[in-house]
Design an enzyme around this catalytic site. Structure first.
Site, PDB file in Angstrom:
ATOM      1  N   ASP A  13      -0.931 -75.163  10.099  1.00 49.64           N
ATOM      2  CA  ASP A  13       0.452 -75.466  10.486  1.00 49.64           C
ATOM      3  C   ASP A  13       1.425 -75.399   9.313  1.00 49.64           C
ATOM      4  O   ASP A  13       2.431 -76.107   9.281  1.00 49.64           O
ATOM      5  CB  ASP A  13       0.548 -76.856  11.158  1.00 49.64           C
ATOM      6  N   LYS A  16       2.835 -70.280   9.124  1.00 47.65           N
ATOM      7  CA  LYS A  16       2.384 -68.875   9.052  1.00 47.65           C
ATOM      8  C   LYS A  16       3.126 -68.002  10.057  1.00 47.65           C
ATOM      9  O   LYS A  16       3.565 -66.896   9.740  1.00 47.65           O
ATOM     10  CB  LYS A  16       0.861 -68.798   9.321  1.00 47.65           C
ATOM     11  N   GLY A  40      -1.660 -72.523  16.774  1.00 51.30           N
ATOM     12  CA  GLY A  40      -0.345 -72.534  17.418  1.00 51.30           C
ATOM     13  C   GLY A  40       0.635 -72.078  16.371  1.00 51.30           C
ATOM     14  O   GLY A  40       0.868 -72.780  15.391  1.00 51.30           O
ATOM     15  N   HIS A  41       1.147 -70.871  16.512  1.00 51.95           N
ATOM     16  CA  HIS A  41       2.051 -70.290  15.515  1.00 51.95           C
ATOM     17  C   HIS A  41       3.461 -70.232  16.100  1.00 51.95           C
ATOM     18  O   HIS A  41       3.687 -69.549  17.097  1.00 51.95           O
ATOM     19  CB  HIS A  41       1.560 -68.898  15.096  1.00 51.95           C
ATOM     20  N   GLN A 224      -5.250 -71.253  11.109  1.00 48.16           N
ATOM     21  CA  GLN A 224      -5.707 -72.493  10.475  1.00 48.16           C
ATOM     22  C   GLN A 224      -5.301 -72.494   8.989  1.00 48.16           C
ATOM     23  O   GLN A 224      -4.319 -71.873   8.640  1.00 48.16           O
ATOM     24  CB  GLN A 224      -7.230 -72.693  10.638  1.00 48.16           C
TER      25      GLN A 224
HETATM   26  P1  GDP Z   1       1.566 -72.227  11.752  1.00 48.57           P
HETATM   27  O1  GDP Z   1       0.448 -72.691  12.613  1.00 48.57           O
HETATM   28  O2  GDP Z   1       1.184 -72.116  10.322  1.00 48.57           O
HETATM   29  O3  GDP Z   1       2.226 -70.984  12.267  1.00 48.57           O
HETATM   30  O4  GDP Z   1       2.669 -73.384  11.809  1.00 48.57           O
HETATM   31  P2  GDP Z   1       3.138 -74.182  13.126  1.00 48.57           P
HETATM   32  O5  GDP Z   1       4.026 -73.310  13.920  1.00 48.57           O
HETATM   33  O6  GDP Z   1       1.987 -74.812  13.818  1.00 48.57           O
HETATM   34  O7  GDP Z   1       3.916 -75.385  12.462  1.00 48.57           O
HETATM   35  C1  GDP Z   1       5.008 -75.199  11.641  1.00 48.57           C
HETATM   36  C2  GDP Z   1       6.187 -75.957  12.254  1.00 48.57           C
HETATM   37  O8  GDP Z   1       7.219 -76.080  11.312  1.00 48.57           O
HETATM   38  C3  GDP Z   1       6.794 -75.232  13.443  1.00 48.57           C
HETATM   39  O9  GDP Z   1       7.341 -76.183  14.319  1.00 48.57           O
HETATM   40  C4  GDP Z   1       7.905 -74.414  12.789  1.00 48.57           C
HETATM   41  O10 GDP Z   1       8.955 -74.091  13.681  1.00 48.57           O
HETATM   42  C5  GDP Z   1       8.373 -75.354  11.739  1.00 48.57           C
HETATM   43  N1  GDP Z   1       8.898 -74.758  10.514  1.00 48.57           N
HETATM   44  C6  GDP Z   1       8.475 -73.636   9.865  1.00 48.57           C
HETATM   45  N2  GDP Z   1       9.142 -73.496   8.704  1.00 48.57           N
HETATM   46  C7  GDP Z   1       9.991 -74.540   8.620  1.00 48.57           C
HETATM   47  C8  GDP Z   1      10.930 -74.981   7.624  1.00 48.57           C
HETATM   48  O11 GDP Z   1      11.106 -74.383   6.579  1.00 48.57           O
HETATM   49  N3  GDP Z   1      11.609 -76.142   7.894  1.00 48.57           N
HETATM   50  C9  GDP Z   1      11.425 -76.862   9.028  1.00 48.57           C
HETATM   51  N4  GDP Z   1      12.139 -77.967   9.197  1.00 48.57           N
HETATM   52  N5  GDP Z   1      10.551 -76.466   9.976  1.00 48.57           N
HETATM   53  C10 GDP Z   1       9.833 -75.337   9.767  1.00 48.57           C
HETATM   54  P1  IMO Z   2      -2.871 -73.064  13.020  1.00 54.83           P
HETATM   55  O1  IMO Z   2      -3.283 -71.617  13.028  1.00 54.83           O
HETATM   56  C1  IMO Z   2      -3.943 -77.242  12.427  1.00 54.83           C
HETATM   57  C2  IMO Z   2      -8.055 -78.404  13.416  1.00 54.83           C
HETATM   58  C3  IMO Z   2      -8.264 -79.325  14.604  1.00 54.83           C
HETATM   59  C4  IMO Z   2      -9.535 -80.028  14.178  1.00 54.83           C
HETATM   60  C5  IMO Z   2     -10.318 -78.935  13.467  1.00 54.83           C
HETATM   61  C6  IMO Z   2     -11.344 -78.233  14.351  1.00 54.83           C
HETATM   62  O2  IMO Z   2      -1.819 -73.392  14.011  1.00 54.83           O
HETATM   63  O3  IMO Z   2      -2.547 -73.510  11.635  1.00 54.83           O
HETATM   64  P2  IMO Z   2     -11.225 -76.518  16.370  1.00 54.83           P
HETATM   65  O4  IMO Z   2     -10.454 -76.565  17.654  1.00 54.83           O
HETATM   66  O5  IMO Z   2     -10.936 -75.347  15.517  1.00 54.83           O
HETATM   67  O6  IMO Z   2     -12.695 -76.710  16.579  1.00 54.83           O
HETATM   68  O7  IMO Z   2     -10.737 -77.820  15.570  1.00 54.83           O
HETATM   69  O8  IMO Z   2      -9.364 -77.985  13.034  1.00 54.83           O
HETATM   70  N1  IMO Z   2      -7.284 -77.168  13.721  1.00 54.83           N
HETATM   71  C7  IMO Z   2      -6.020 -76.964  13.331  1.00 54.83           C
HETATM   72  N2  IMO Z   2      -5.157 -77.772  12.688  1.00 54.83           N
HETATM   73  N3  IMO Z   2      -3.587 -75.978  12.736  1.00 54.83           N
HETATM   74  C8  IMO Z   2      -4.456 -75.150  13.355  1.00 54.83           C
HETATM   75  O9  IMO Z   2      -4.187 -73.839  13.540  1.00 54.83           O
HETATM   76  C9  IMO Z   2      -5.723 -75.641  13.715  1.00 54.83           C
HETATM   77  N4  IMO Z   2      -6.788 -75.104  14.349  1.00 54.83           N
HETATM   78  C10 IMO Z   2      -7.750 -76.054  14.331  1.00 54.83           C
HETATM   79  O10 IMO Z   2      -7.187 -80.210  14.754  1.00 54.83           O
HETATM   80  O11 IMO Z   2      -9.231 -81.019  13.227  1.00 54.83           O
HETATM   81 MG    MG Z   3       0.010 -74.213  13.992  1.00 56.60          MG
END
Ligand code: GDP
Ligand code: IMO
Ligand code: MG
Length: 423
Positions: A13, A16, A40-41, A224
């Site tokens: 998270d 990416k 979840g991207h 991840q």
């Molecule tokens: P990913 O899994 O690495 O793609 O990241 P996620 O989407 O799960 O989580 C990143 C969260 O931070 C999302 O809600 C994005 O919309 C948000 N986000 C990304 N970059 C920024 C930033 O620079 N500032 C803020 N406030 N939110 C951001």
């Molecule tokens: P993105 O791509 C954050 C965590 C889960 C759990 C562990 C194992 O959005 O960054 P799994 O379902 O893979 O067996 O869970 O890994 N986890 C993540 N945490 N971002 C993710 O993906 C994750 N994918 C799995 O919360 O602790």
């Molecule tokens: Mg994510």
């Protein structure tokens, strides 16, 4: 032509999805190399927010092809939902989205096994996303799995049945009460398989090899984060794939000498969702502020993310394991307003000061040692010029660059595509 690689350096998270979307204009192909719908991207632009789970984050750009590589595990049901959600955007999936035949399929019974395993573990549960990731990769390495390419053969249903029957026997072994209606789950699965079969299946290793010969620019998208890597993460509280750089080679069929830039994404602080050690985790109002201002809720499960200061020990480790060539710092805006910014530079571990990740990090036997830097008050979210960054943020960036010995090329100041400052 080399393949650039983008991956998360913390526990996922990091942002990416946003950065892949920002960079896609410079690439011909975006290719996911591991993980599955546990990811979840999030992408934001034109006032709309999108969350992608399996589909690569370049999908909204007309110029780019998107590939789901062999290292990914695909749940056809979730995949179909993603496609349905995108239907209103008139994207031509048949031409833009290609799936590796060697990617493994998540069966409904894999999800049930994930739930049974977690329930049986009780307090020691991993905190999995319950998407069936672990059981699917277990079948892959156990040489029992079903692959996308199997869907092109007549005996696909028999293969499915044999595997699902085995899973049902395993469910009985766990002896925990999991309610399910397999018939309904199977109907949903095979309906979704029909949708999946409308897409183009490829041999991603051949496809990418040829694309490289033609001079195409390729960006590999990780899921991840490095600390969730099956080998190098905080085992057993990890996911079931190699999230680190080497995973891109095996997850796409790209040779190591064809990897170019390795872009490492990190948040200006740290978050983690699910169970497992997290040395810099905060349980005070600072952690609460990060969670609230950063809107730290899991994009896949909606669970609140645990928050804490940046852990430089862990970040250095991730930079080292991945061979990061460029860094991108996300969510700098979330730290605006803190009087003091803390960075963990070492751990107190069993009475000693250490600067590496020990084999068994357990929250009770590790204490972070912090360096303090001055915070900044300025709201960053409207900035687009690197020269407007507040001096104390520049000092934070300079300090991290000096410690990590890798340049920070992007500072992200908000979730939207345009809230991105290049350095
Ligand atoms: P990913 O899994 O690495 O793609 O990241 P996620 O989407 O799960 O989580 C990143 C969260 O931070 C999302 O809600 C994005 O919309 C948000 N986000 C990304 N970059 C920024 C930033 O620079 N500032 C803020 N406030 N939110 C951001
Ligand atoms: P993105 O791509 C954050 C965590 C889960 C759990 C562990 C194992 O959005 O960054 P799994 O379902 O893979 O067996 O869970 O890994 N986890 C993540 N945490 N971002 C993710 O993906 C994750 N994918 C799995 O919360 O602790
Ligand atoms: Mg994510």
């Amino acid at each position: 032509m080399a393949v650039d690689l983008l991956l998360g350096l913390q526990w996922g998270d990091e942002g990416k999805g946003k950065i892949v979307d920002v960079l896609t204009k410079d690439y011909d192909i975006i290719a996911r190399f591991q993980g599955g719908p546990n990811a979840g991207h999030t992408l934001e632009f034109d006032g709309i927010k999108h969350v992608l789970h399996t589909i690569p984050s370049g999908i909204f750009h007309k110029n780019a092809l998107n590939i789901v590589g062999n290292g990914v595990v695909i749940d056809p049901v979730i995949f179909k939902k993603e496609l349905d959600n995108l239907a209103k955007f008139n994207l031509d999936f048949s031409a833009k989205l290609l799936i590796s035949r060697k990617a493994h399929l998540i069966l409904p019974t894999h999800r049930l096994l994930d739930a049974a395993s977690e329930t049986a573990k009780g307090k020691a549960k991993i905190g999995s996303t319950l998407k069936g990731i672990g059981p699917t990769y277990m079948d892959k390495t156990g040489r029992n799995g079903m692959r996308v390419g199997d869907l092109e053969f007549d005996d696909c249903k028999e293969k499915y049945r044999a595997l699902a029957n085995k899973h049902e026997a395993m469910l009985a072994y766990y002896g925990v009460a999991i309610e399910y209606n397999l018939q309904e789950l199977e109907n949903e699965f095979f309906e979704a398989v029909d949708t999946l079969k409308k897409l183009t299946f490829i041999d991603s290793e051949e496809f990418l090899f040829n694309a490289m010969q033609e001079g195409k620019k390729i960006l590999a998208e990780g899921a991840q984060g490095s600390l969730l890597d099956i080998d190098f993460g905080t085992y057993p509280y990890v996911t079931s794939s190699n999230t680190t750089a080497a995973g891109a080679c095996t997850g796409l069929g790209v040779a190591p000498n064809k990897i170019g830039g390795v872009f490492g994404i990190f948040k200006a602080y740290t978050t983690r969702v699910g169970s497992g050690p997290f040395p810099t985790e905060l349980f005070d109002k600072d952690g609460e502020t990060m969670g609230r201002v950063g809107n730290e809720f899991g994009a896949t499960t909606g669970r609140p993310r645990r928050c804490g200061w940046l852990d430089l020990v862990a970040l250095k480790y991730a930079v080292q394991v991945n061979g990061v060539t460029e860094l991108m710092m996300m969510k700098a805006d979330v730290l605006s307003g803190f009087e003091t910014i803390k960075v963990c530079t070492a751990y107190k571990y069993k009475g000693e000061t250490i600067t590496h990740l020990p084999y068994n990090i357990e929250t009770h036997n590790i204490e972070p040692i912090y360096k303090e830097l001055k915070g900044w008050k300025k709201d960053l979210t409207q900035l687009n010029d690197v020269n407007d960054l507040p001096p104390n943020l520049n000092a934070y960036i300079d300090y991290l660059e000096k410690e990590l010995k890798v340049p920070i090329k992007i500072v992200s100041v908000g979730p939207d595509r345009v809230q991105t400052i290049h350095r």
